[in-house]
Design a protein around this motif. Structure first.
Motif, mmCIF file in Angstrom:
data_model
loop_
_atom_site.group_PDB
_atom_site.id
_atom_site.type_symbol
_atom_site.label_atom_id
_atom_site.label_comp_id
_atom_site.label_asym_id
_atom_site.label_seq_id
_atom_site.Cartn_x
_atom_site.Cartn_y
_atom_site.Cartn_z
ATOM 1 N N TRP A 1 90.014 -1.284 30.763
ATOM 2 C CA TRP A 1 90.335 -1.901 32.143
ATOM 3 C C TRP A 1 90.618 -0.187 32.890
ATOM 4 C CZ3 TRP A 1 95.593 -5.473 32.519
ATOM 5 C CH2 TRP A 1 95.309 -6.277 31.987
ATOM 6 N N VAL A 2 89.566 -0.044 34.325
ATOM 7 C CA VAL A 2 89.204 0.828 35.087
ATOM 8 C C VAL A 2 90.041 0.621 36.156
ATOM 9 C CG1 VAL A 2 87.895 2.491 35.494
ATOM 10 C CG2 VAL A 2 87.391 1.997 33.696
ATOM 11 N N TYR A 3 90.927 1.256 36.624
ATOM 12 C CA TYR A 3 91.095 0.693 37.798
ATOM 13 C C TYR A 3 91.347 1.170 39.200
ATOM 14 C CZ TYR A 3 95.698 -2.073 35.599
ATOM 15 O OH TYR A 3 95.508 -2.530 34.566
ATOM 16 N N ARG A 4 90.977 2.540 38.957
ATOM 17 C CA ARG A 4 90.408 3.715 39.985
ATOM 18 C C ARG A 4 89.044 4.122 40.115
ATOM 19 N NH1 ARG A 4 93.267 0.428 42.111
ATOM 20 N NH2 ARG A 4 95.372 0.351 42.396
ATOM 21 N N VAL A 5 88.438 4.729 41.046
ATOM 22 C CA VAL A 5 87.464 5.736 41.146
ATOM 23 C C VAL A 5 87.566 6.024 42.841
ATOM 24 C CG1 VAL A 5 86.023 3.887 42.327
ATOM 25 C CG2 VAL A 5 85.068 5.366 41.326
ATOM 26 N N ASP A 6 86.327 7.092 42.952
ATOM 27 C CA ASP A 6 86.965 7.678 44.202
ATOM 28 C C ASP A 6 85.522 9.102 43.622
ATOM 29 O OD1 ASP A 6 87.115 8.568 46.463
ATOM 30 O OD2 ASP A 6 88.907 9.691 46.325
ATOM 31 N N LEU B 1 81.998 11.291 40.325
ATOM 32 C CA LEU B 1 83.389 10.554 40.186
ATOM 33 C C LEU B 1 83.946 10.266 39.534
ATOM 34 C CD1 LEU B 1 80.837 6.818 40.187
ATOM 35 C CD2 LEU B 1 82.428 7.984 42.142
ATOM 36 N N ILE B 2 85.455 11.008 40.708
ATOM 37 C CA ILE B 2 86.208 10.552 39.382
ATOM 38 C C ILE B 2 86.875 8.808 39.013
ATOM 39 C CG2 ILE B 2 87.907 10.719 40.599
ATOM 40 C CD1 ILE B 2 89.605 12.579 38.905
ATOM 41 N N THR B 3 87.496 8.511 37.288
ATOM 42 C CA THR B 3 87.920 7.647 37.401
ATOM 43 C C THR B 3 89.425 7.985 36.608
ATOM 44 O OG1 THR B 3 86.185 6.671 35.403
ATOM 45 C CG2 THR B 3 85.201 6.482 37.052
ATOM 46 N N GLY B 4 89.691 6.176 36.759
ATOM 47 C CA GLY B 4 91.366 5.891 36.036
ATOM 48 C C GLY B 4 91.423 4.523 35.404
ATOM 49 N N SER B 5 91.741 5.072 34.343
ATOM 50 C CA SER B 5 91.630 3.840 33.302
ATOM 51 C C SER B 5 93.270 3.823 32.182
ATOM 52 C CB SER B 5 90.551 4.062 32.397
ATOM 53 O OG SER B 5 90.944 2.818 31.076
ATOM 54 N N CYS B 6 93.323 2.363 31.749
ATOM 55 C CA CYS B 6 94.683 1.834 31.194
ATOM 56 C C CYS B 6 93.866 2.314 29.598
ATOM 57 C CB CYS B 6 94.456 0.993 31.652
ATOM 58 S SG CYS B 6 95.716 -0.309 32.124
ATOM 59 N N ASP B 7 93.076 3.343 29.526
ATOM 60 C CA ASP B 7 92.723 4.132 28.051
ATOM 61 C C ASP B 7 93.426 5.352 27.968
ATOM 62 O OD1 ASP B 7 90.526 5.500 29.635
ATOM 63 O OD2 ASP B 7 90.019 4.248 28.692
ATOM 64 N N ASN B 8 94.795 5.744 29.466
ATOM 65 C CA ASN B 8 95.753 6.616 29.557
ATOM 66 C C ASN B 8 94.433 8.088 29.621
ATOM 67 O OD1 ASN B 8 97.110 5.368 29.176
ATOM 68 N ND2 ASN B 8 97.861 6.070 26.784
ATOM 69 N N THR B 9 93.235 7.910 30.406
ATOM 70 C CA THR B 9 92.250 9.120 30.880
ATOM 71 C C THR B 9 91.743 8.969 31.997
ATOM 72 O OG1 THR B 9 90.612 8.157 30.890
ATOM 73 C CG2 THR B 9 91.334 9.231 28.108
ATOM 74 N N ALA B 10 91.797 10.217 32.748
ATOM 75 C CA ALA B 10 90.632 10.154 33.770
ATOM 76 C C ALA B 10 89.710 10.811 33.916
ATOM 77 C CB ALA B 10 90.984 10.858 34.785
ATOM 78 N N LYS B 11 88.260 10.343 34.228
ATOM 79 C CA LYS B 11 86.970 10.302 34.025
ATOM 80 C C LYS B 11 86.139 11.295 34.898
ATOM 81 C CE LYS B 11 86.092 8.413 29.802
ATOM 82 N NZ LYS B 11 86.025 8.990 28.457
ATOM 83 N N PHE C 1 96.532 4.772 37.274
ATOM 84 C CA PHE C 1 96.486 4.026 38.169
ATOM 85 C C PHE C 1 96.028 4.424 39.429
ATOM 86 C CE2 PHE C 1 99.639 2.382 35.231
ATOM 87 C CZ PHE C 1 99.405 1.006 35.039
ATOM 88 N N TYR C 2 95.788 5.922 39.641
ATOM 89 C CA TYR C 2 95.180 6.826 41.128
ATOM 90 C C TYR C 2 94.294 8.007 40.655
ATOM 91 C CZ TYR C 2 98.494 3.549 42.819
ATOM 92 O OH TYR C 2 99.760 2.416 43.227
ATOM 93 N N VAL C 3 93.587 7.621 41.722
ATOM 94 C CA VAL C 3 92.988 9.439 41.609
ATOM 95 C C VAL C 3 92.410 9.447 42.725
ATOM 96 C CG1 VAL C 3 91.932 9.438 39.105
ATOM 97 C CG2 VAL C 3 90.843 7.918 41.647
ATOM 98 N N LEU C 4 92.584 10.687 43.448
ATOM 99 C CA LEU C 4 91.739 11.307 45.323
ATOM 100 C C LEU C 4 91.355 12.353 44.381
ATOM 101 C CD1 LEU C 4 95.975 11.065 46.076
ATOM 102 C CD2 LEU C 4 93.688 9.540 46.673
#
Length: 121
Positions: free
Chosen positions: A73-78, A88-98, A118-121
């Motif tokens: 799951w992708v929880y966050r995007v900014d 864009l930066i994304t935060g996911s339940c797969d233990n990564t930020a991309k 769960f959070y990206v800024l």
């Protein structure tokens, strides 16, 4: 104003008594977050339980493109800028930020974590 609920995003018009004037329906699972592009307020991104991020234009029912690469799951995007280029930066339940290059429409860096992001800024 845009809001996401379940698998659809709705655009509401303040000047038309808050009537829904547009619906966006391409995600195949729940939507967790929407973010408007600060450089182009006619576009926004959505993060979803379907493991994708979609980038949209307010004047189209179809997404501009889909960013796939998370395995959960992708929880966050900014949005953010660096050296004059937008990402864009994304935060996911797969233990990564991309980190995603918006011009190339692909992931350019993956940041590994010990737990879900769960959070990206």
């Amino acid at each position: 104003m845009c809001c996401g609920c379940n698998r659809e995003i709705r655009l509401w018009d303040w000047d038309q008594d808050w009537n829904c004037i547009h619906t966006f329906e391409e995600h195949t699972n729940d939507i967790y977050e929407l973010k408007f592009n600060p450089e182009d307020t006619n576009s926004f991104a959505s993060a979803s339980h379907d493991n994708t991020v979609k980038v949209w234009s307010l004047d189209s029912h179809k997404s501009k493109y889909t960013l796939s690469g998370h395995s959960d799951w992708v929880y966050r995007v900014d949005f953010f800028k660096r050296d004059g280029q937008q990402y864009l930066i994304t935060g996911s339940c797969d233990n990564t930020a991309k980190i995603w290059d918006m011009q190339k429409e692909r992931c350019v860096h993956t940041l590994e974590h010990e737990s879900a992001v769960f959070y990206v800024l």
